[in-house]
Design a protein around this motif. Structure first.
Motif, short mmCIF file in Angstrom:
data_model
loop_
_atom_site.label_atom_id
_atom_site.label_comp_id
_atom_site.label_asym_id
_atom_site.label_seq_id
_atom_site.Cartn_x
_atom_site.Cartn_y
_atom_site.Cartn_z
N GLU A 161 109.48 -80.35 9.50
CA GLU A 161 110.82 -79.97 9.94
C GLU A 161 111.53 -79.16 8.86
O GLU A 161 111.42 -79.45 7.68
CB GLU A 161 111.65 -81.22 10.26
CG GLU A 161 111.17 -81.97 11.50
CD GLU A 161 112.08 -83.14 11.82
OE1 GLU A 161 113.17 -83.22 11.21
OE2 GLU A 161 111.70 -83.96 12.67
N LYS A 162 112.24 -78.13 9.29
CA LYS A 162 112.96 -77.29 8.35
C LYS A 162 114.12 -78.06 7.73
O LYS A 162 114.81 -78.82 8.41
CB LYS A 162 113.48 -76.04 9.05
CG LYS A 162 112.39 -75.05 9.41
CD LYS A 162 112.98 -73.76 9.96
CE LYS A 162 111.89 -72.74 10.26
NZ LYS A 162 112.45 -71.47 10.78
N PHE A 163 114.30 -77.82 6.44
CA PHE A 163 115.38 -78.48 5.71
C PHE A 163 116.41 -77.45 5.29
O PHE A 163 116.07 -76.46 4.64
CB PHE A 163 114.80 -79.18 4.47
CG PHE A 163 115.84 -79.76 3.55
CD1 PHE A 163 116.55 -80.89 3.93
CD2 PHE A 163 116.11 -79.16 2.34
CE1 PHE A 163 117.51 -81.43 3.08
CE2 PHE A 163 117.08 -79.69 1.49
CZ PHE A 163 117.77 -80.82 1.87
N GLU A 164 117.64 -77.65 5.70
CA GLU A 164 118.72 -76.72 5.36
C GLU A 164 119.30 -77.11 4.01
O GLU A 164 120.03 -78.10 3.89
CB GLU A 164 119.81 -76.73 6.44
CG GLU A 164 119.32 -76.26 7.80
CD GLU A 164 118.91 -74.80 7.81
OE1 GLU A 164 119.43 -74.05 6.96
OE2 GLU A 164 118.07 -74.42 8.64
N GLY A 246 112.23 -82.36 -4.75
CA GLY A 246 112.81 -83.56 -5.35
C GLY A 246 114.31 -83.46 -5.58
O GLY A 246 115.00 -84.48 -5.62
N THR A 247 114.80 -82.23 -5.76
CA THR A 247 116.24 -82.04 -6.00
C THR A 247 116.97 -81.50 -4.77
O THR A 247 118.15 -81.14 -4.86
CB THR A 247 116.45 -81.07 -7.19
OG1 THR A 247 115.74 -79.84 -6.93
CG2 THR A 247 115.93 -81.68 -8.48
N GLY A 248 116.28 -81.44 -3.63
CA GLY A 248 116.92 -81.02 -2.38
C GLY A 248 117.36 -79.57 -2.37
O GLY A 248 118.37 -79.22 -1.76
N ARG A 249 116.57 -78.69 -3.04
CA ARG A 249 116.94 -77.27 -3.09
C ARG A 249 115.89 -76.39 -2.43
O ARG A 249 114.73 -76.76 -2.32
CB ARG A 249 117.11 -76.83 -4.56
CG ARG A 249 118.32 -77.40 -5.25
CD ARG A 249 118.42 -76.91 -6.70
NE ARG A 249 117.46 -77.58 -7.56
CZ ARG A 249 117.35 -77.32 -8.88
NH1 ARG A 249 118.14 -76.40 -9.44
NH2 ARG A 249 116.47 -77.96 -9.60
N ALA A 250 116.35 -75.24 -1.97
CA ALA A 250 115.42 -74.22 -1.48
C ALA A 250 114.86 -73.47 -2.70
O ALA A 250 115.26 -73.73 -3.84
CB ALA A 250 116.15 -73.26 -0.54
#
Length: 283
Positions: A161-164, A246-250
């Protein structure tokens, strides 16, 4: 989502001859079909099938499904344009489908059609490839690479699933340092650059020597540098992806397309500049 599992076949000498004979015959058929397609200006698969199907089966002794696969290969080659007549390498890869290739996962073997009859051939692969093969769907390509036979199997896996993400980890790609991220962490390319310098010196010596043993050693070392560089790129890219995840970044990458044409370097730096594998890192 589709991924490719690459497995190495372990044929007997007789089976290896049968596989090579099959590749050579199939590509000869593709060249024949391409010549007919070019002469008749017929490039669509359906029309091409009507034009050559019975001829290639009679002249070359192919099974019905292998004839279909050869017609499909030629038609696909002409999809880009009809300006150039397509030709095919003597041992170029050929696609197999479920009618002429079946996977026996438990026995770690395949049953494959050849010009010398159906053959059951064991294969070798890693745990990741074995896991992918459980979801094998569609075609598999038979390829001859550096004297060894491989099957490149298409496998269907669930798409992630794509993560924004609200923030991005910026990454600059370079030569001395393969990558530098916006957190200030660098990923050195010293190992790759040192190996390339050693290989360049060794290649120059062996090419200058020109003996049979020198040529044999050159052939043995073929692609070794590329495999090493690909492995280093893979390890570094995996570290960057894990850090971003791990840091929730693109991940933000600079666009280096056409960089070799846009820039000039000194003569002493040309080899290093042209062996820069930024595209591999980006992929």
């Amino acid at each position: 989502m589709q991924l490719t599992a690459k497995v190495k076949l372990l044929p007997t000498p007789e089976q290896a001859d049968a596989l090579k004979h099959t590749l050579e015959t199939a590509n000869a058929v593709c060249n024949y079909i391409s010549a007919r397609a070019w002469k008749e200006r017929t490039f669509r698969q359906y029309s091409l099938h009507k034009l050559v199907y019975y001829d290639v089966r009679e002249q070359f002794g192919l099974s019905s499904q292998m004839a279909v696969r050869c017609i499909s290969k030629v038609a696909d080659a002409y999809k880009l344009d009809h300006k150039t007549k397509r030709t095919f390498r003597e041992t170029g890869a050929i696609a197999y489908d479920s009618r002429i290739l079946s996977w026996k996962a438990r026995k770690q073997a395949v049953s494959i059609w050849t010009m010398d009859g159906r053959q059951t051939i064991p294969f070798a692969c890693g745990d990741r490839q074995r896991e992918l093969l459980q979801r094998q769907r569609g075609e598999s390509d038979l390829a001859l690479i550096d004297g060894a036979f491989y099957l490149l199997a298409t496998c269907e896996v669930e798409a992630v699933e794509k993560f924004e993400a609200e923030e991005a980890l910026g990454v600059d790609l370079g030569i001395v340092n393969i990558a530098t991220d916006s957190d200030g962490e660098t990923y050195s390319g010293a190992q790759v650059n040192n190996l390339r310098r050693r290989h360049a010196k060794l290649r120059a010596k062996l090419q200058q020597k020109g003996t049979k043993s020198a040529k044999r050693l050159l052939k043995k070392r073929k692609r070794k540098e590329r495999r090493f560089a690909r492995d280093v790129n893979h390890v570094i890219s995996k570290r960057i992806v894990e850090k971003a995840k791990g840091t929730g970044r693109a991940i933000g990458l600079e666009n280096l397309s056409g960089i070799r044409e846009r820039t000039t370097v000194r003569k002493s730096q040309r080899r290093q500049h042209h062996s820069w594998s930024f595209h591999d890192s980006r992929q």
